[in-house]
Motif scaffolding. Sequence first.
Motif, mmCIF file in Angstrom:
data_model
loop_
_atom_site.group_PDB
_atom_site.id
_atom_site.type_symbol
_atom_site.label_atom_id
_atom_site.label_comp_id
_atom_site.label_asym_id
_atom_site.label_seq_id
_atom_site.Cartn_x
_atom_site.Cartn_y
_atom_site.Cartn_z
ATOM 1 N N PRO A 1 0.904 -1.206 0.378
ATOM 2 C CA PRO A 1 0.362 0.182 -0.214
ATOM 3 C C PRO A 1 0.688 1.271 -0.469
ATOM 4 C CG PRO A 1 -0.890 -1.837 1.321
ATOM 5 C CD PRO A 1 0.287 -1.882 1.141
ATOM 6 N N VAL A 2 0.808 2.428 -0.601
ATOM 7 C CA VAL A 2 1.582 3.314 -0.518
ATOM 8 C C VAL A 2 1.728 3.976 0.760
ATOM 9 C CG1 VAL A 2 0.588 5.887 -1.238
ATOM 10 C CG2 VAL A 2 -0.121 4.108 -2.919
ATOM 11 N N GLU A 3 0.392 3.972 2.041
ATOM 12 C CA GLU A 3 1.591 4.262 2.698
ATOM 13 C C GLU A 3 2.342 3.607 3.400
ATOM 14 O OE1 GLU A 3 -2.191 1.853 3.663
ATOM 15 O OE2 GLU A 3 -1.295 3.022 2.514
ATOM 16 N N GLU A 4 2.393 2.287 2.993
ATOM 17 C CA GLU A 4 3.470 1.488 3.613
ATOM 18 C C GLU A 4 4.951 1.682 2.947
ATOM 19 O OE1 GLU A 4 2.611 -3.057 4.056
ATOM 20 O OE2 GLU A 4 0.610 -2.110 4.866
ATOM 21 N N ARG A 5 5.232 2.261 2.029
ATOM 22 C CA ARG A 5 6.372 2.259 0.661
ATOM 23 C C ARG A 5 7.186 3.237 1.735
ATOM 24 N NH1 ARG A 5 3.002 3.015 -4.754
ATOM 25 N NH2 ARG A 5 1.421 1.333 -4.827
ATOM 26 N N GLY A 6 8.370 2.925 1.081
ATOM 27 C CA GLY A 6 9.720 3.573 1.987
ATOM 28 C C GLY A 6 10.880 2.784 0.187
ATOM 29 N N MET A 7 12.170 3.421 1.587
ATOM 30 C CA MET A 7 13.421 3.587 0.151
ATOM 31 C C MET A 7 13.627 2.281 0.429
ATOM 32 S SD MET A 7 13.324 6.647 -0.809
ATOM 33 C CE MET A 7 15.208 6.463 -1.308
ATOM 34 N N ASP A 8 13.820 1.661 1.214
ATOM 35 C CA ASP A 8 14.259 -0.029 1.859
ATOM 36 C C ASP A 8 13.946 -1.123 2.028
ATOM 37 O OD1 ASP A 8 12.781 0.592 4.005
ATOM 38 O OD2 ASP A 8 14.339 0.542 5.640
ATOM 39 N N LYS A 9 12.848 -0.840 1.664
ATOM 40 C CA LYS A 9 11.635 -2.234 1.034
ATOM 41 C C LYS A 9 10.708 -2.260 -0.091
ATOM 42 C CE LYS A 9 7.653 -0.526 4.248
ATOM 43 N NZ LYS A 9 7.451 -0.926 5.298
ATOM 44 N N GLU A 10 11.285 -3.822 -0.918
ATOM 45 C CA GLU A 10 10.988 -3.696 -1.747
ATOM 46 C C GLU A 10 9.732 -3.433 -2.374
ATOM 47 O OE1 GLU A 10 12.151 -7.112 -5.533
ATOM 48 O OE2 GLU A 10 12.183 -7.486 -3.193
ATOM 49 N N ASP A 11 9.204 -3.090 -3.342
ATOM 50 C CA ASP A 11 7.544 -2.600 -3.126
ATOM 51 C C ASP A 11 6.571 -3.829 -3.623
ATOM 52 O OD1 ASP A 11 7.707 0.587 -2.905
ATOM 53 O OD2 ASP A 11 7.410 0.977 -5.092
ATOM 54 N N MET A 12 6.895 -4.605 -4.382
ATOM 55 C CA MET A 12 6.485 -5.504 -5.074
ATOM 56 C C MET A 12 6.805 -6.469 -4.550
ATOM 57 S SD MET A 12 4.523 -5.866 -7.517
ATOM 58 C CE MET A 12 4.871 -4.592 -8.786
#
Length: 788
Positions: free
Chosen positions: A598-609
């Motif tokens: 989810p958008v709110e959980e995305r960041g720089m250091d973990k994979e989106d997919m």
Amino acid sequence: MKNFTYKNPSSVEEAVGFLMEPDTVAMGGGTDLLGVLKDGLLPEYPRQVVNLKGIPGLNRIEEREDGLHIGAAATLRDVADSPVVGSRWPALQTAAKSVATPNLRNTATVAGNICQDIRCWYYRYPDILGGKINCARKSGHLCSAMMGENRYHSIFGAAKVCETPCTGKCPAHTDISAYMEMVRAGEYEKAARVLLEVNPMPAITSRVCAHFCMEGCNRNTYDESLNVGSIERFLGDYILEHADQFLKKPERENGKHISIVGSGPAGLTAACYLRQSGYRVTVYEKQKEAGGCLSYAIPAYRLPKEIVRRFVGALEHMGVAFRCGCSVGTDIQLEEIYQDSDGVMLDTGTWKRPLIGLAGEELTRFGLEFLVDVNNYILEKPGSDVVVVGGGNVAMDVAITAKRLGAPNVTMVCLEQRDGMPANEEEVTRALEEGVVIQNGWGPKEVLRQDGAVSGIVFKSCPRVLDETGRFNPVYDEDKLLTLDADIILMAIGQKADLEFLNGAYEVETERGRIKALEGNRTSVDGIFAGGDVTTGPATVIKAIAAGKETAVAINRHCGLEPLEVEKVQEAREAAKLASFDPGCRHSHSAVKSPLLPVEERGMDKEDMGSLPEEAVRGEACRCFNCGCLAVNPSDMANMLYAYGARVRTSLRELDGAVFFAGSTRVKDILKPGEIVLEIVVPKPEPGTVAVYDKYRIRKSIDFAVLAVAGTYRLEDGLVKEISLVLGAVAPIPMKMTEVENYLRGKALNEETAREAAEIALRHAIPLEMNGYKIEMAKVMVRRFLGF
């Protein structure tokens, strides 16, 4: 009918000479070719037709010591009326009688019948079906029978008659349908090895590839492309988990040393394939870690650095030596590397900023440099009002990264309209989800300044990017302007190669700011090769991988050694004669989607997919059509000749029936250029042999078989001693029922064994939507052949 040159050779040698000429076809009986000439059945119209019927000595039928000899020009009528054939080979006579009407048998020849083209309503009557179709056997790549009318088509799989569009779209030409078939069967090791033939790093490409294969997928014609990327990711991770099994040290060294300057995807690919074949490989990399763009230009949320490190570690375990933090041209000279190597590959990428002459450009920042800093853990908010200039994947990475680093306002501006943006659609969607504003149809005009710092940027309207020929030639409207506030402008509209390291004794020829690559990725200096972005400009990772393999092959040839191990593996893998698929593939209309944070959980250091679980991967692989031709072989004579164990003698050699009749789904793939069939030799059956030819057709005036059974068997002491069984019109080749033969040998024929034999014969059938009736029909005909 179009004009063509008609040749009447008086000898086999003369006919062969004519057939070696371009755009020439042979005519035996003429019943098939006349349709070609009249209706334009084939995509290319013949310039010259060679009539083989007038060649003396090719129309005989005679019994000799080794069996029945049937000349290629003997007609089906001759065979049907021959007392010689009827005396020992009655089932062959039945097959000849079953073909069409007496009028047609007057002209149709035996060789014409066994060499005739495949039979399919789509292929033969496209106008009746609505006009020109994308037929795989003609100039297209699609078999309409998979999702359309298929009552008379194959129940044993499809024939690979052209490169599948998914493979054709992939720059590395990955045999995607082949590994999908293995995934469906749960044979992950075999599937992984197919991938490794062209791509040593599928764990990486599956995460960052543009996946052109999915654009080409034939499912797009009907519903939604196969999710190739997620299946590739499953196999890529499987390879990394078993790296010691797939990426092994060579069994022996070959004594050659290759140096690679740059460790991008092209260089790493070449290093892998060369090391597999026993080369000592040294890779020079100016950054502190290997990987090139994989490590420094792609954000970790798309490609975790650990994936790259694990792959590089696997190469190190193979014996590839990495000299990181070593800048060629500064720390070591190219001349020194060249002198120490049997070959050198240059893969230095495109890391230099291009200047476009924009007023105030010196105050902007290079987007790629920004990504490199972030990948070096400089995680600072770039600004409050960020403008990103560009519309490709790099620009998307820059914009999303800026947003995730805390920039409240990020606007991307590009020349192209939304549907023409070079960025992947999923990247565009991701940017919009995270609040990036995209302004389409604008080009930069001027950077605004205040007190020596950026304050904004002015854009001019770009109503058209490409000219009439499709070339990049943007048109601007200077009267229509867009002004945006900005405290930082990130330029992501191109990259250049930095070629300063080439200066010196071994200066390599360049062209338009890139290294000039000749055939085989050779450069102007003997022994120096180049591949990847440094020769093409910025491109995709998979294109760089393809260049890496091509360069490795070229280096190996330069060194004068036997083919690389990867070439041997690719050559040795035999493609199946018929391609299987899951019968339910036509009903699975939606691709399985990979989990996305989810958008709110995305960041720089973990994979989106995320990755798909094994069950979902196999389910998605079942959606693959394994695209091929589903038409059936129409020859009655071929079925019975195959069952009798006939041999085919040509102008060059003698071919076993299994090779001629079932070695390929196209006779032209079996016969060499200019090679013609001269006669068929049918061995004498043993006394007591029962031979049967049985055929089901809709009307007796039409020769096309819906189903045919051809077979022989001989009993000894009440048990089956010898048996040969062939099913016709059930596949693109006559189907030899080897499992049935093996089951029946040594058994008594009775209702039980006949029923079991019928079940075995059809247990591998893959029915289509409308032809499942053929299965039960075939079982009945197999039992009837056995006397039950």
